[in-house]
Motif scaffolding. Sequence first.
Motif, PDB file in Angstrom:
ATOM      1  N   LYS A  22     -16.033   5.683 -26.693  1.00  0.00           N
ATOM      2  CA  LYS A  22     -15.358   4.437 -27.035  1.00  0.00           C
ATOM      3  C   LYS A  22     -14.358   4.193 -26.133  1.00  0.00           C
ATOM      4  CE  LYS A  22     -15.805   4.557 -32.280  1.00  0.00           C
ATOM      5  NZ  LYS A  22     -17.476   4.124 -32.342  1.00  0.00           N
ATOM      6  N   GLN A  25     -15.959   2.137 -23.383  1.00  0.00           N
ATOM      7  CA  GLN A  25     -16.088   0.778 -23.694  1.00  0.00           C
ATOM      8  C   GLN A  25     -14.782  -0.122 -23.841  1.00  0.00           C
ATOM      9  OE1 GLN A  25     -17.769   1.520 -27.597  1.00  0.00           O
ATOM     10  NE2 GLN A  25     -19.792   0.517 -26.875  1.00  0.00           N
ATOM     11  N   LYS A  26     -13.950   0.519 -24.237  1.00  0.00           N
ATOM     12  CA  LYS A  26     -12.453  -0.328 -24.388  1.00  0.00           C
ATOM     13  C   LYS A  26     -12.065  -0.572 -22.860  1.00  0.00           C
ATOM     14  CE  LYS A  26      -8.754  -1.820 -26.258  1.00  0.00           C
ATOM     15  NZ  LYS A  26      -8.716  -2.812 -27.090  1.00  0.00           N
TER      16      LYS A  26
END
Length: 110
Positions: A22, A25-26
């Motif tokens: 995550k 992804q950010k």
Amino acid sequence: MRFFETRFLEEVRKFISSLDAKTIQKIIYNIDLAEQTNDPRLFKKLQNDIWEFRTKYQGSQIRLLAFWDKTNNKETLVIATHGFIKKVDKVPKNEIERAVRLKENYFKNK
């Protein structure tokens, strides 16, 4: 429209691969946005022609330092040198010096 294209040096790849999915992804999302928007909250000049990609995620301030490569007339590249998680307000001097060294090596070996 993209203002520039981002390329990663090996040290950035290693840093990013050490993070969870995550967070990765950010970071990628923010870089993509920075390429299109020219937003100083995402991509900002520090000093010595060193810039930083800025990502704030789950309380962490993630920084990827970078520099511009305009030697090719066809495309404007931003080369990300390395990454770290920022603990204090100012970017540590040694991180900027490391980015400058990586930039010098990049152009010397190009």
